[in-house]
Design a protein around this motif. Structure first.
Motif, PDB file in Angstrom:
ATOM      1  N   GLY A 150      75.221  24.166 -55.337  1.00  0.00           N
ATOM      2  CA  GLY A 150      75.486  23.475 -56.598  1.00  0.00           C
ATOM      3  C   GLY A 150      74.248  23.070 -57.368  1.00  0.00           C
ATOM      4  N   LEU A 172      70.308  18.702 -58.307  1.00  0.00           N
ATOM      5  CA  LEU A 172      71.745  18.430 -58.101  1.00  0.00           C
ATOM      6  C   LEU A 172      71.915  16.922 -58.160  1.00  0.00           C
ATOM      7  CD1 LEU A 172      74.642  19.296 -57.255  1.00  0.00           C
ATOM      8  CD2 LEU A 172      73.877  19.184 -54.872  1.00  0.00           C
ATOM      9  N   THR A 176      77.737  15.452 -60.080  1.00  0.00           N
ATOM     10  CA  THR A 176      78.106  16.872 -59.968  1.00  0.00           C
ATOM     11  C   THR A 176      78.544  17.183 -58.543  1.00  0.00           C
ATOM     12  OG1 THR A 176      76.434  17.355 -61.642  1.00  0.00           O
ATOM     13  CG2 THR A 176      77.257  19.226 -60.358  1.00  0.00           C
ATOM     14  N   TRP A 177      77.809  16.641 -57.575  1.00  0.00           N
ATOM     15  CA  TRP A 177      78.145  16.881 -56.165  1.00  0.00           C
ATOM     16  C   TRP A 177      79.511  16.279 -55.839  1.00  0.00           C
ATOM     17  CZ3 TRP A 177      78.379  13.339 -51.925  1.00  0.00           C
ATOM     18  CH2 TRP A 177      78.526  13.965 -50.679  1.00  0.00           C
ATOM     19  N   GLU A 179      82.018  15.785 -57.817  1.00  0.00           N
ATOM     20  CA  GLU A 179      83.073  16.635 -58.406  1.00  0.00           C
ATOM     21  C   GLU A 179      83.307  17.865 -57.547  1.00  0.00           C
ATOM     22  OE1 GLU A 179      82.068  17.665 -62.442  1.00  0.00           O
ATOM     23  OE2 GLU A 179      81.855  15.538 -62.966  1.00  0.00           O
ATOM     24  N   ARG A 180      82.224  18.488 -57.081  1.00  0.00           N
ATOM     25  CA  ARG A 180      82.368  19.695 -56.238  1.00  0.00           C
ATOM     26  C   ARG A 180      83.089  19.366 -54.937  1.00  0.00           C
ATOM     27  NH1 ARG A 180      78.889  24.159 -56.702  1.00  0.00           N
ATOM     28  NH2 ARG A 180      78.732  24.242 -54.436  1.00  0.00           N
TER      29      ARG A 180
END
Ligand SMILES: CC(C)(COP(=O)(O)OP(=O)(O)OC[C@H]1O[C@@H](n2cnc3c(N)ncnc32)[C@H](O)[C@@H]1OP(=O)(O)O)[C@@H](O)C(=O)NCCC(=O)NCCS
Length: 184
Positions: A150, A172, A176-177, A179-180
């Motif tokens: 990511g 990263l 964002t992490w 959400e992943r």
């Protein structure tokens, strides 16, 4: 300062370095594939590998973060290293996630597996808001690991430990992490 924990993933044990890792680590550093990817000089010695090993182990003592020795759970084979890293230079972007495998263990997904656990350690255990990966452009295997985890390319920077070319800083952030991870 938290000591280096032993962690497990599906196929790997991430454990503290030991003195007896010297020769397997040197064998990896001496391989043509790793020398080419990391621009390791041909005359890089076993004693210099000892310097790397003790420095990697010492980071845990001084900062409570660092890299792990990677062992295949099935065989107990030492296959490389991965984890967190930091250098005391203003140009260094922050806590980095990195990886290096024995060429005999490339193509199995081990770097991505250990990298994913390292990223989780960086966000959940260390409480970092952003993690980085510092990669020489053209190191396509390392770029692919970062992308699978990511990370995205952020900026190019010449770093003091390697003045002859710019590294790309991949980034990263925690949001964002999250959400992943929530997307599964
Ligand atoms: C960078 C490095 C660790 C990447 O190793 P790698 O084996 O390519 O990466 P992974 O372990 O994530 O494996 C990914 C490969 O395994 C495959 N794979 C097989 N089983 C898999 C699984 N269960 N999960 C994920 N991938 C799997 C993937 O499809 C991918 O294959 P490909 O090479 O054909 O694209 C390795 O090339 C290396 O040690 N290089 C020298 C040191 C270095 O450059 N370090 C980085 C400095 S910035």
């Amino acid at each position: 300062m938290p000591a280096c924990p032993t962690l497990t993933t599906e196929r790997l044990t991430l454990r503290p370095f030991r003195a007896e890792d010297l020769d397997p680590l040197f064998a990896i550093m001496a391989s043509d594939e790793v020398r080419a990817a990391l621009h390791v000089p041909d005359d890089f010695t076993r004693t210099q590998t000892w310097g790397s090993l003790t420095s990697l182990a010492g980071l845990w003592e001084l900062l409570g973060l660092g890299q792990w020795a990677l062992e295949e759970r099935g065989s107990g084979r030492f296959v490389g290293r991965a984890g967190l890293y930091w250098r005391p230079e203003p140009e260094w972007p922050g806590v980095e996630v990195g990886w290096m495998l024995d060429p005999g263990a490339w193509g199995l997904g081990y770097a991505t597996e250990a990298g994913a656990r390292s990223v989780r350690y960086g966000f959940e255990e260390l409480g970092e808001d952003v993690l980085h990966s510092v990669i020489l452009p053209g190191n396509t295997r390392s770029e692919a690991v970062a992308a699978r985890l990511g990370f995205t390319p952020w900026e190019e920077r010449v770093l003091p430990h390697f003045p002859s070319a710019a590294h790309c800083i991949w980034r990263l952030d925690r949001g964002t992490w999250d959400e992943r991870v929530n997307e599964g």
